[in-house]
Design an enzyme around this catalytic site. Sequence first.
Site, short mmCIF file in Angstrom:
data_model
loop_
_atom_site.label_atom_id
_atom_site.label_comp_id
_atom_site.label_asym_id
_atom_site.label_seq_id
_atom_site.Cartn_x
_atom_site.Cartn_y
_atom_site.Cartn_z
N CYS A 2 -6.88 9.49 19.02
CA CYS A 2 -6.06 8.68 18.13
C CYS A 2 -4.60 9.08 18.31
O CYS A 2 -3.70 8.25 18.33
CB CYS A 2 -6.45 8.91 16.67
N CYS A 9 -18.16 -6.06 -16.60
CA CYS A 9 -18.03 -4.63 -16.92
C CYS A 9 -16.58 -4.18 -16.80
O CYS A 9 -16.03 -3.57 -17.71
CB CYS A 9 -18.88 -3.79 -15.98
N HIS A 10 -15.97 -4.46 -15.65
CA HIS A 10 -14.71 -3.79 -15.32
C HIS A 10 -13.46 -4.48 -15.85
O HIS A 10 -12.40 -3.87 -15.87
CB HIS A 10 -14.62 -3.58 -13.81
N CYS A 34 -19.00 -8.42 -11.70
CA CYS A 34 -18.18 -7.19 -11.73
C CYS A 34 -17.25 -7.24 -12.92
O CYS A 34 -17.03 -6.25 -13.62
CB CYS A 34 -17.32 -7.09 -10.46
N CYS A 93 -23.05 -0.37 -7.14
CA CYS A 93 -22.91 -1.20 -8.33
C CYS A 93 -23.87 -2.39 -8.26
O CYS A 93 -24.49 -2.76 -9.26
CB CYS A 93 -21.49 -1.74 -8.44
N ARG A 148 -19.77 2.34 -2.62
CA ARG A 148 -19.64 2.25 -4.08
C ARG A 148 -20.00 0.84 -4.56
O ARG A 148 -20.66 0.67 -5.58
CB ARG A 148 -18.21 2.61 -4.49
N CYS A 203 -10.56 0.16 17.00
CA CYS A 203 -9.77 1.02 17.88
C CYS A 203 -10.69 1.76 18.85
O CYS A 203 -10.37 1.90 20.03
CB CYS A 203 -8.99 2.04 17.05
N CYS A 262 -2.14 7.57 21.08
CA CYS A 262 -1.45 6.31 20.81
C CYS A 262 -0.56 6.39 19.57
O CYS A 262 0.56 5.94 19.56
CB CYS A 262 -2.43 5.16 20.62
N HIS A 263 -1.12 6.95 18.50
CA HIS A 263 -0.44 6.90 17.20
C HIS A 263 0.38 8.14 16.89
O HIS A 263 0.95 8.22 15.81
CB HIS A 263 -1.47 6.72 16.08
#
Lengths: 106, 256
Positions: free
Chosen positions: B71, B175-176, B172, B217, B213, B109, B74-75
């Site tokens: 990585c 609840c959120h 979603c 849920c 995650r 990449c 290049c970066h």
Amino acid sequence: MARVLINLPERAKRGEIIEIKTLLQHPMETGYRLDSNGAKIPRDIVNLFACTYNGEEVFRAELFPAIAANPFIAFSTIATESDELVFSWTDDDGQTRTETRKIIVE
Amino acid sequence: MRSLFGAALALVATIAIAAEIAPEARRSGHDFDSPETRAMQDDGTANPGMLWVSEGEGLWAKKAGTAALSCRDCHSDAQTSMKGAAARYPVFDTAVGRPVDLEQRINLCRTEHQRAEPFAWESEDLLALTVFVAHQSHGLPIAEDDNPELKPFSAWGDELFHRREGQFNLSCSQCHDDNWGKRLAGSVIPQGHPTGYPVYRLEWQSLGSLQRRLRNCMTGVRAAPYDYGASEAVALELYLMERARGMTIETPAVRP
């Protein structure tokens, strides 16, 4: 036992109490889980942690089941001499991981 | 009669707006954590997520694939080149014609530039590299990409966020947006802002991605979870980033 993070002061005054924090990457396999074929996954936890400083053991912990994965252990000791601290973790597989850190005491 | 209807419409409109969290009322999951969990996250030497960050730092410099490129080749230095990357992902990739998240970018990449096998989803290597890159944005505000090509995808994510799903028939948003701060069994329902991903969850005893995650849920409401890398999952990630615009990146976060 892939990664270890150890945090302690680089320098300390003689007689000063220093805090040492260690974090070890370890799955802490409980021995109660089953794999996809229903076979028991053998227990593999870190069962011993010890730290020696200036050739003397300053901290030792025996670990038992119900301690989380990636165990974090913090303890303190008194800075006596400029020397190496040797940390070692031993797991049920019999592997021992050893790490060394230097401290300068003025 | 007409004015009564108008008033009713206005009321409906107010309720609809009230369902969205006002910018000043937005709170990171960190605010809902116990003091012990917060202390664990805030102390870089106690945060277990930092184990993966240090693993990722090693991978950043490791040559891979038939191109034998790392990585870093290049970066160069990630501290400068990757600063802010996690704050604006997912971004629109013109080559594939859809938004890609950070994990997908890393794998693109690998296949295109390093000519290496892509990492498996949720593999230790992919998590480590993702968390290392995302950690470079620690403390920066979320500023999602304003490429107009992304608009239909974030609108799709918005729709998915508000769509009822699974045997529990819950969205979603129910609840959120509507019930954050209340408890679901013993746990506080957070607002669901993706400020700290990949996140170290005490329940998982491991690091995990935002997609993991989301799948978690979905299983919770007894819906069929999206496959890793599914367009729906990325659209939802995109909408969540838009919803959390301006909030601070705290990767790697620690959550219960």
